[in-house]
Design an enzyme around this catalytic site. Structure first.
Site, PDB file in Angstrom:
ATOM      1  N   SER A 100     -28.784   6.219  31.422  1.00  0.00           N
ATOM      2  CA  SER A 100     -29.629   5.026  31.286  1.00  0.00           C
ATOM      3  C   SER A 100     -30.519   5.128  30.066  1.00  0.00           C
ATOM      4  CB  SER A 100     -30.539   4.867  32.509  1.00  0.00           C
ATOM      5  OG  SER A 100     -29.907   4.167  33.525  1.00  0.00           O
ATOM      6  N   ASP A 138     -32.030  -5.019  33.577  1.00  0.00           N
ATOM      7  CA  ASP A 138     -32.567  -3.825  34.226  1.00  0.00           C
ATOM      8  C   ASP A 138     -33.529  -4.244  35.338  1.00  0.00           C
ATOM      9  OD1 ASP A 138     -33.749  -1.079  34.495  1.00  0.00           O
ATOM     10  OD2 ASP A 138     -32.568  -0.728  32.703  1.00  0.00           O
ATOM     11  N   HIS A 160     -38.009   1.781  35.360  1.00  0.00           N
ATOM     12  CA  HIS A 160     -36.744   2.001  34.645  1.00  0.00           C
ATOM     13  C   HIS A 160     -36.526   0.962  33.540  1.00  0.00           C
ATOM     14  CE1 HIS A 160     -32.324   2.249  34.143  1.00  0.00           C
ATOM     15  NE2 HIS A 160     -32.415   3.472  34.656  1.00  0.00           N
TER      16      HIS A 160
END
Lengths: 82, 656
Positions: B435, B32, B105
């Site tokens: 996600s 990520d 994220h």
């Protein structure tokens, strides 16, 4: 010419390494140098694939694809977060 | 996350899950944007020594050293050679050339999968509670592959290469690319190698829903995860001058609007640009929005950026209205000014008021956090949908998990909106996407791996899929936000994950590396293409008949070619599957349910007797389809049950 270069992921048939090489990375590098004197490996892969990534012109990529032991020369793709 | 553990039943069934020692042996690798190691979600209190199997490292770089790792965050690497080769050197004044997460994220996904318990978590008081990852005792290793300019396949492949060598047990990848064939897709290629090493690879299905054929990461050796809602909402009502109230959602916290109705204007009428309704940068005329509430239409630019545009132009608040592209899906945002998001229907009614009233006024009423919202889960409109565009014979997504308004850890170098103009810093943020659902499944897979160390990745996925549910407790079928109707296996796959049931699935549909190679043979892959994926010489046996129908997948995708069914003829498709018993003796009976118009489904034999664990039994499913118009779909469900376990498989029948 540099601007024409793109990143490619090169898949090698590891089992086809000529006996004259002791290590796969040297064989990969030799294959790369046979089509481009200046190209460098970005990564050498041994677990996810057998091969490497590098920057080549489309012509160099086509030449490399025809070298012995090369399975495929695939252009890099961009991914996005979900 | 603060609600999903309860929503998934992890809290009430804690004693059913493996002890911390065995979970502590499981390592989740997350590819990520990196990690914010100071997040409390990565505290290592109570964790034992790092597993002896671990071969990874904690790499140093910009504002990151090996001291940032601990017994929770056991590995951190970064991969930017491909990125730099294409876009030039990383600007270290803008992003860290290290595993440090400047985006948020990666910290969010990693903490969702394997974050430690953090009491008193919230975003500005929203979603308050005790936050935890799905596998609180699992170890986390992060592999930074996504940068400001994107994620490049050479970097992703390098990270997967390292993760395999490092010794991860689960790979969590909340990213995707286009719809390439498997031998061209680096994620699929790397995942194949991981699968062969016994690593379960969980990937997000994509956010391109509700369009059909919009899935990514559809290789059968990948667990493909769609998104559903939780039973939690953040209501913020729009109260109009005509006395009507319309519901919306918001995560705004700050100085509220004045306690009176404010002048209200449609952005399209406060702009000289053709797309003024979208509140793009510099598109609003300050004189027309100053001191007012502004209604902006959703689309094109980021939702939170629209709020920033309204604020910049002097607006006091914003109503963000969905258009047909998003329908009734409400995604809450931590806007920089008082703002709420409303669905298309409410948006249209509010716009009607704006156009009909000569002096429109409104205000926004923020209600905080509500739980117990029903029905839930509902398939998120954005969640990508089947059919599978690469191999229509494999049903994808595999299952859904929580992915809407998920609270989890966040980077300390960026605000909750992600905007450079957002000066706020938060420990936790609430965001949405597949996600977010992917790491839920990654963490749950880690729990299953700890409980059943000998299970293959396919067996773990099978357990998650065959125990997933497709109906609410009142018996009604799962709903789809996009349509407001019942969702289908093309939307939710096998259903919503139920980890408690997955611990004890009774039977599993197992798959080996050889099965996947046979799958590639059935696709007529060339020897070269198979060698690329398998990393060894493998030739399909020219004397053997390879069939996708015999591939031991836990779901069924039946495709009838309408051109072969002319003049009212019917067509027959046969499927063979093998079930492996993972408990003691038992007698399982088959049943078929669902929409059976135009299709007959039979199972042979209808009873399977297992006398011991690891025993395998094979059965055949015969699907007979009548001649129906092209693009017709029918859905059914096969269940094997011994009275205690229910082993469910979705069946999607398409006339193509």
């Amino acid at each position: 010419q540099k601007q024409d270069k793109k990143t490619y992921i090169v898949h090698m048939a590891k089992s086809q390494m000529p006996a004259s090489f002791e290590q796969h990375v040297h064989w990969y590098d030799s294959s790369l140098k046979s089509v481009s004197g200046s190209a460098q490996m970005l990564y050498f892969y041994d677990n996810a694939i057998h091969g490497f990534s590098t920057r080549l012109t489309p012509e160099e990529a086509e030449l490399l694809e025809n070298q012995p032991g090369i399975l495929s020369v695939l252009p890099e793709l961009r991914y996005e977060l979900h | 996350t603060t609600r999903s553990p309860e929503f998934l039943g992890l809290d009430k069934s804690a004693d059913m899950f493996p002890q911390s020692d065995s979970v502590g042996d499981v390592i989740i690798g997350v590819l990520d944007t990196g990690v914010w190691p100071e997040s409390k979600s990565f505290a290592d209190t109570g964790l034992g020594p790092v597993p002896a199997t671990w071969k990874g490292q904690c790499e140093s770089g910009t504002n990151f050293t090996s001291a940032n790792c601990n017994r929770k965050l056991i590995g951190a690497r970064f991969f930017g050679n491909g990125y730099e080769a294409t876009l030039g050197p990383i600007d270290e004044s803008k992003e860290s050339k290290s595993p440090r997460d400047d985006d948020g994220h990666g910290t969010h996904t990693a903490s969702t999968a394997g974050g430690s318990v953090v009491e008193g978590a919230s975003l500005f008081g929203y979603a308050a509670g005790t936050a935890r990852g799905m596998a609180t005792h699992a170890r986390v290793a992060v592999y930074k592959v996504c940068w400001l300019g994107g994620c490049f396949s050479s970097d992703i492949l390098a990270a997967m290469d390292k993760a395999i060598a490092d010794g991860v047990n689960v790979l969590s990848m909340s990213l995707g690319g286009g719809m390439s064939d498997y031998y061209k897709d680096s994620v699929a290629i790397g995942a194949f190698a991981a699968m062969e090493k016994g690593i379960l690879v969980s990937c997000s299905a994509g956010n391109a829903g509700p369009t059909s054929y919009s899935l990514s990461n559809v290789a059968p050796w990948i667990t493909t995860v769609g998104a559903g809602t939780l039973d939690r909402d953040f209501p913020a009502f729009v109260s109009l001058g005509n006395g009507r109230n319309y519901s919306g959602v918001s995560l705004f916290k700050g100085s509220n609007l004045p306690g009176k109705l404010l002048p209200f204007v449609y952005a399209g009428n406060a702009s000289n640009s053709t797309n003024g309704n979208l509140c793009m940068m510099d598109s609003l005329i300050p004189e027309k929005v100053a001191g007012k509430l502004v209604l902006c239409d959703r689309g094109v630019n980021a939702r939170v950026q629209k709020g920033a545009v309204v604020k910049e132009a002097g607006g006091l608040g914003m109503v963000l209205a969905n258009t047909a592209a998003n329908g009734e899906e409400l995604v809450a945002d931590a806007h920089l000014l008082p703002a709420t998001s409303v669905g298309q229907k409410n948006g249209d009614l509010i716009k009607s008021y704006l156009s009909s009233d000569s002096n429109p006024t409104a205000t926004i009423l923020f209600e905080g956090t509500k739980v117990g919202i029903q029905p839930s889960p509902v398939v998120a409109a954005f969640s990508s949908r089947g059919p599978n565009s690469i191999t229509p014979d494999i049903l994808k997504p595999d299952l859904i998990a929580p992915g809407v308004n998920i609270l989890a850890g966040w980077s300390g170098s960026v605000g909750p909106t992600g905007l450079s103009t957002d000066p706020r810093r938060v420990e936790f943020n609430i965001i949405s996407g597949t996600s977010m659902s992917c790491p839920h499944v990654s963490g749950l897979a880690a729990l299953l791996k700890a409980a059943h160390p000998d299970w293959s990745p396919a067996a773990i996925r099978s357990a998650l899929m065959t125990t997933a549910y497709v109906a609410y407790k009142n018996g009604q079928k799962l709903k789809d936000t996009a349509s407001g109707k019942d969702s289908t296996p093309f939307d939710h796959g096998a259903g919503h994950v139920d980890p408690v049931s997955a611990l004890d699935p009774g039977l599993v549909y197992d798959l080996t590396s050889e099965d996947y190679l046979s799958f590639l043979c059935a696709l007529n892959y060339t020897a070269s293409q198979i060698t690329s994926l398998a990393r060894r010489r493998f030739s399909c046996d020219s004397n053997k008949k390879y069939s996708l129908n015999d591939f031991n997948y836990p779901s069924f995708a039946v495709n009838f070619d309408t051109t072969q069914m002319i003049n009212g003829g019917s067509s027959v498709a046969k499927y063979t599957r093998t079930l492996t018993n993972v408990v003691g003796a038992g007698t399982y009976k088959a049943s078929i349910s669902g929409q059976l118009t135009g299709v007959k489904i039979s199972v042979n034999p209808q009873v399977l007797n297992f006398s011991q664990a690891k025993e395998k039994k094979t059965f055949t499913v015969t699907v007979t389809g009548s001649s129906l118009p092209i693009n017709t779909n029918a859905f059914a469900r096969l269940e094997w049950s011994d009275g205690k376990h229910v082993v469910g498989s979705p069946i999607a029948v398409s006339w193509t």
